[in-house]
Motif scaffolding. Structure first.
Motif, mmCIF file in Angstrom:
data_model
loop_
_atom_site.group_PDB
_atom_site.id
_atom_site.type_symbol
_atom_site.label_atom_id
_atom_site.label_comp_id
_atom_site.label_asym_id
_atom_site.label_seq_id
_atom_site.Cartn_x
_atom_site.Cartn_y
_atom_site.Cartn_z
ATOM 1 N N ARG A 58 -7.553 3.060 -7.243
ATOM 2 C CA ARG A 58 -8.198 1.834 -6.760
ATOM 3 C C ARG A 58 -7.571 1.399 -5.439
ATOM 4 N NH1 ARG A 58 -7.695 -2.884 -10.581
ATOM 5 N NH2 ARG A 58 -8.969 -3.881 -8.964
ATOM 6 N N PHE A 59 -6.245 1.517 -5.355
ATOM 7 C CA PHE A 59 -5.567 1.123 -4.127
ATOM 8 C C PHE A 59 -5.915 2.076 -2.986
ATOM 9 C CE2 PHE A 59 -1.777 0.961 -1.318
ATOM 10 C CZ PHE A 59 -1.885 -0.368 -0.947
ATOM 11 N N VAL A 60 -5.980 3.369 -3.281
ATOM 12 C CA VAL A 60 -6.394 4.339 -2.262
ATOM 13 C C VAL A 60 -7.795 4.009 -1.763
ATOM 14 C CG1 VAL A 60 -7.052 6.756 -1.904
ATOM 15 C CG2 VAL A 60 -4.903 6.212 -3.048
ATOM 16 N N ASP A 61 -8.650 3.566 -2.682
ATOM 17 C CA ASP A 61 -10.026 3.235 -2.326
ATOM 18 C C ASP A 61 -10.090 2.049 -1.374
ATOM 19 O OD1 ASP A 61 -12.870 3.502 -2.547
ATOM 20 O OD2 ASP A 61 -12.882 1.789 -3.897
ATOM 21 N N VAL A 62 -9.267 1.037 -1.631
ATOM 22 C CA VAL A 62 -9.331 -0.185 -0.830
ATOM 23 C C VAL A 62 -8.438 -0.117 0.406
ATOM 24 C CG1 VAL A 62 -7.447 -1.415 -1.980
ATOM 25 C CG2 VAL A 62 -9.320 -2.706 -1.012
ATOM 26 N N PHE A 63 -7.499 0.805 0.419
ATOM 27 C CA PHE A 63 -6.495 0.855 1.480
ATOM 28 C C PHE A 63 -7.081 0.857 2.895
ATOM 29 C CE2 PHE A 63 -3.637 3.457 4.195
ATOM 30 C CZ PHE A 63 -2.580 2.569 4.270
ATOM 31 N N THR A 66 -7.738 -2.656 4.317
ATOM 32 C CA THR A 66 -6.689 -3.656 4.483
ATOM 33 C C THR A 66 -6.495 -3.975 5.961
ATOM 34 O OG1 THR A 66 -5.015 -1.891 4.427
ATOM 35 C CG2 THR A 66 -5.481 -3.050 2.365
ATOM 36 N N THR A 67 -6.091 -5.220 6.232
ATOM 37 C CA THR A 67 -6.080 -5.708 7.616
ATOM 38 C C THR A 67 -4.696 -5.874 8.222
ATOM 39 O OG1 THR A 67 -6.172 -7.985 6.785
ATOM 40 C CG2 THR A 67 -8.272 -6.897 7.305
ATOM 41 N N GLY A 68 -3.645 -5.642 7.470
ATOM 42 C CA GLY A 68 -2.308 -5.806 8.027
ATOM 43 C C GLY A 68 -1.258 -5.704 6.944
ATOM 44 N N ASP A 69 0.018 -5.874 7.339
ATOM 45 C CA ASP A 69 1.112 -5.728 6.387
ATOM 46 C C ASP A 69 1.001 -6.706 5.220
ATOM 47 O OD1 ASP A 69 2.126 -3.713 7.917
ATOM 48 O OD2 ASP A 69 3.688 -4.923 8.875
ATOM 49 N N ALA A 70 0.663 -7.965 5.528
ATOM 50 C CA ALA A 70 0.563 -8.968 4.467
ATOM 51 C C ALA A 70 -0.540 -8.604 3.478
ATOM 52 C CB ALA A 70 0.300 -10.348 5.067
ATOM 53 N N ASP A 71 -1.642 -8.095 3.993
ATOM 54 C CA ASP A 71 -2.759 -7.706 3.133
ATOM 55 C C ASP A 71 -2.381 -6.507 2.265
ATOM 56 O OD1 ASP A 71 -5.322 -8.012 2.142
ATOM 57 O OD2 ASP A 71 -6.235 -6.716 3.657
ATOM 58 N N VAL A 72 -1.678 -5.540 2.858
ATOM 59 C CA VAL A 72 -1.229 -4.369 2.099
ATOM 60 C C VAL A 72 -0.314 -4.803 0.959
ATOM 61 C CG1 VAL A 72 0.173 -2.275 2.181
ATOM 62 C CG2 VAL A 72 -1.461 -2.746 4.004
ATOM 63 N N LEU A 73 0.656 -5.666 1.267
ATOM 64 C CA LEU A 73 1.611 -6.101 0.252
ATOM 65 C C LEU A 73 0.919 -6.909 -0.842
ATOM 66 C CD1 LEU A 73 4.627 -5.773 -0.237
ATOM 67 C CD2 LEU A 73 4.961 -8.052 0.731
ATOM 68 N N CYS A 74 -0.060 -7.716 -0.464
ATOM 69 C CA CYS A 74 -0.815 -8.490 -1.444
ATOM 70 C C CYS A 74 -1.524 -7.564 -2.427
ATOM 71 C CB CYS A 74 -1.820 -9.387 -0.726
ATOM 72 S SG CYS A 74 -2.862 -10.367 -1.837
ATOM 73 N N HIS A 75 -2.145 -6.510 -1.896
ATOM 74 C CA HIS A 75 -2.833 -5.560 -2.769
ATOM 75 C C HIS A 75 -1.844 -4.779 -3.629
ATOM 76 C CE1 HIS A 75 -6.318 -6.367 -0.191
ATOM 77 N NE2 HIS A 75 -7.046 -5.854 -1.158
ATOM 78 N N LEU A 76 -0.686 -4.451 -3.083
ATOM 79 C CA LEU A 76 0.338 -3.778 -3.881
ATOM 80 C C LEU A 76 0.732 -4.637 -5.077
ATOM 81 C CD1 LEU A 76 2.700 -2.292 -1.131
ATOM 82 C CD2 LEU A 76 1.353 -0.990 -2.783
ATOM 83 N N GLU A 78 -1.012 -6.971 -6.503
ATOM 84 C CA GLU A 78 -2.125 -7.139 -7.437
ATOM 85 C C GLU A 78 -2.367 -5.886 -8.275
ATOM 86 O OE1 GLU A 78 -5.502 -8.265 -5.170
ATOM 87 O OE2 GLU A 78 -4.768 -10.277 -4.717
ATOM 88 N N TYR A 79 -2.318 -4.726 -7.630
ATOM 89 C CA TYR A 79 -2.680 -3.492 -8.320
ATOM 90 C C TYR A 79 -1.543 -2.889 -9.135
ATOM 91 C CZ TYR A 79 -7.060 -3.290 -5.668
ATOM 92 O OH TYR A 79 -8.296 -3.550 -5.144
ATOM 93 N N PHE A 80 -0.298 -3.129 -8.706
ATOM 94 C CA PHE A 80 0.824 -2.448 -9.358
ATOM 95 C C PHE A 80 1.747 -3.422 -10.078
ATOM 96 C CE2 PHE A 80 -0.255 0.336 -5.679
ATOM 97 C CZ PHE A 80 -0.807 1.361 -6.430
ATOM 98 N N ALA A 81 1.151 -4.356 -10.795
ATOM 99 C CA ALA A 81 1.941 -5.315 -11.567
ATOM 100 C C ALA A 81 2.043 -4.911 -13.033
ATOM 101 C CB ALA A 81 1.316 -6.709 -11.460
ATOM 102 N N PRO A 86 6.009 3.130 -11.566
ATOM 103 C CA PRO A 86 7.316 3.794 -11.429
ATOM 104 C C PRO A 86 8.383 2.790 -11.027
ATOM 105 C CG PRO A 86 5.605 5.021 -10.291
ATOM 106 C CD PRO A 86 4.985 3.721 -10.711
ATOM 107 N N ARG A 87 9.576 2.938 -11.588
ATOM 108 C CA ARG A 87 10.638 1.966 -11.339
ATOM 109 C C ARG A 87 10.962 1.845 -9.853
ATOM 110 N NH1 ARG A 87 12.247 -2.741 -12.740
ATOM 111 N NH2 ARG A 87 14.495 -3.095 -12.600
ATOM 112 N N VAL A 88 10.916 2.960 -9.131
ATOM 113 C CA VAL A 88 11.264 2.911 -7.712
ATOM 114 C C VAL A 88 10.283 2.035 -6.941
ATOM 115 C CG1 VAL A 88 9.931 4.992 -7.134
ATOM 116 C CG2 VAL A 88 11.844 4.298 -5.689
ATOM 117 N N LEU A 89 8.992 2.056 -7.320
ATOM 118 C CA LEU A 89 8.008 1.211 -6.648
ATOM 119 C C LEU A 89 8.176 -0.234 -7.074
ATOM 120 C CD1 LEU A 89 5.521 0.799 -4.883
ATOM 121 C CD2 LEU A 89 4.093 1.458 -6.827
ATOM 122 N N ASP A 90 8.435 -0.453 -8.363
ATOM 123 C CA ASP A 90 8.621 -1.799 -8.877
ATOM 124 C C ASP A 90 9.808 -2.477 -8.200
ATOM 125 O OD1 ASP A 90 8.024 -3.950 -10.487
ATOM 126 O OD2 ASP A 90 9.327 -3.294 -12.111
#
Length: 239
Positions: A58-63, A66-76, A78-81, A86-90
């Protein structure tokens, strides 16, 4: 001098196992700095954790939208909560909230690594760019269906733009596929002829009011935009 005591067999085995593990880590550390290491681990985790795989795709689909760093982090966030992240991403997302420039760093890393992951699923940045990869698939005996990336449509302008993109994709691929070699296995099955060009359409992207409370209006909007696309596909011999 007292005679040396014999090393217990179990301790000796444990020491040898630790030595082998350290040797392996030394080799692995050189790979950690390579972005390919992260994308391989990410895909490996996705293949063994279905819920994470769904969110990753889903994130690959919407990536691309995305319009900037803040938007990327917001989607991260939302999608990876979920629990299967993976612990390293968390940890990376948690650290980003507490360090100077943490958000920008996390977004930058996400952009780089998601781009690598996406590169294994995205055939091109636009229809013309996708032609070469699709032709290579065809020549190696593989058929395909093409999907346009992007988020759910919110406005009528976005719905019109999506419909236009689908139509443009059909025209480009239909024209290019005329020059591809014939392949009886790909162009027919037991029910009859098959189109060389196959495009997957998202109904929700064709309507701005595609939701449970406005489903009747949303379906009408989607149908109005889908009919010209279907007529064009029939005219071009696509599906």
């Amino acid at each position: 001098m007292a005679p040396a005591k014999a090393v217990p067999a179990q301790l000796d085995a444990d020491v040898r196992a630790l030595a082998r593990r350290l040797a392996g880590v030394a080799g692995e550390r050189s790979r950690v700095v390579q972005s390919s290491w992260w994308s391989e681990r990410m895909l490996g985790w996705a293949m063994s954790h279905p819920s994470f795989r769904t969110e990753l795709f889903r994130f690959v689909d919407v990536f691309p939208a995305t319009t900037g760093d803040a938007d990327v982090l917001c989607h991260l966030d939302e999608y990876f909560a979920g629990p299967d992240v993976p612990r390293v991403l968390d940890l990376g997302l948690e650290v980003a909230d507490h360090l100077p420039f943490g958000s920008a760093a996390a977004a930058s890393i996400a952009r780089r690594n998601i781009s690598r992951v996406a590169g294994q699923f995205i055939i091109g940045s636009d229809p013309a760019d996708a032609v070469g990869g699709l032709e290579r698939l065809w020549r190696t005996g593989s058929a395909f269906t093409v999907d346009l990336l992007g988020e759910k449509t919110i406005t009528e302008e976005e719905a019109d733009a999506y419909a236009s993109r689908v139509s443009a994709l059909l025209r480009v691929l239909a024209s290019a596929s005329e020059r591809w070699p014939a392949d009886g296995h790909l162009e027919a099955d037991d029910l009859g002829p098959l189109a060389r060009v196959n495009v997957s359409v998202k109904p929700t992207a064709l309507a701005s009011r595609f939701s449970p409370l406005t489903r009747v209006e949303g379906l009408a909007q989607a149908k109005d935009r889908l009919r010209p696309i279907l007529r064009l596909a029939r005219e071009l011999g696509a599906y």
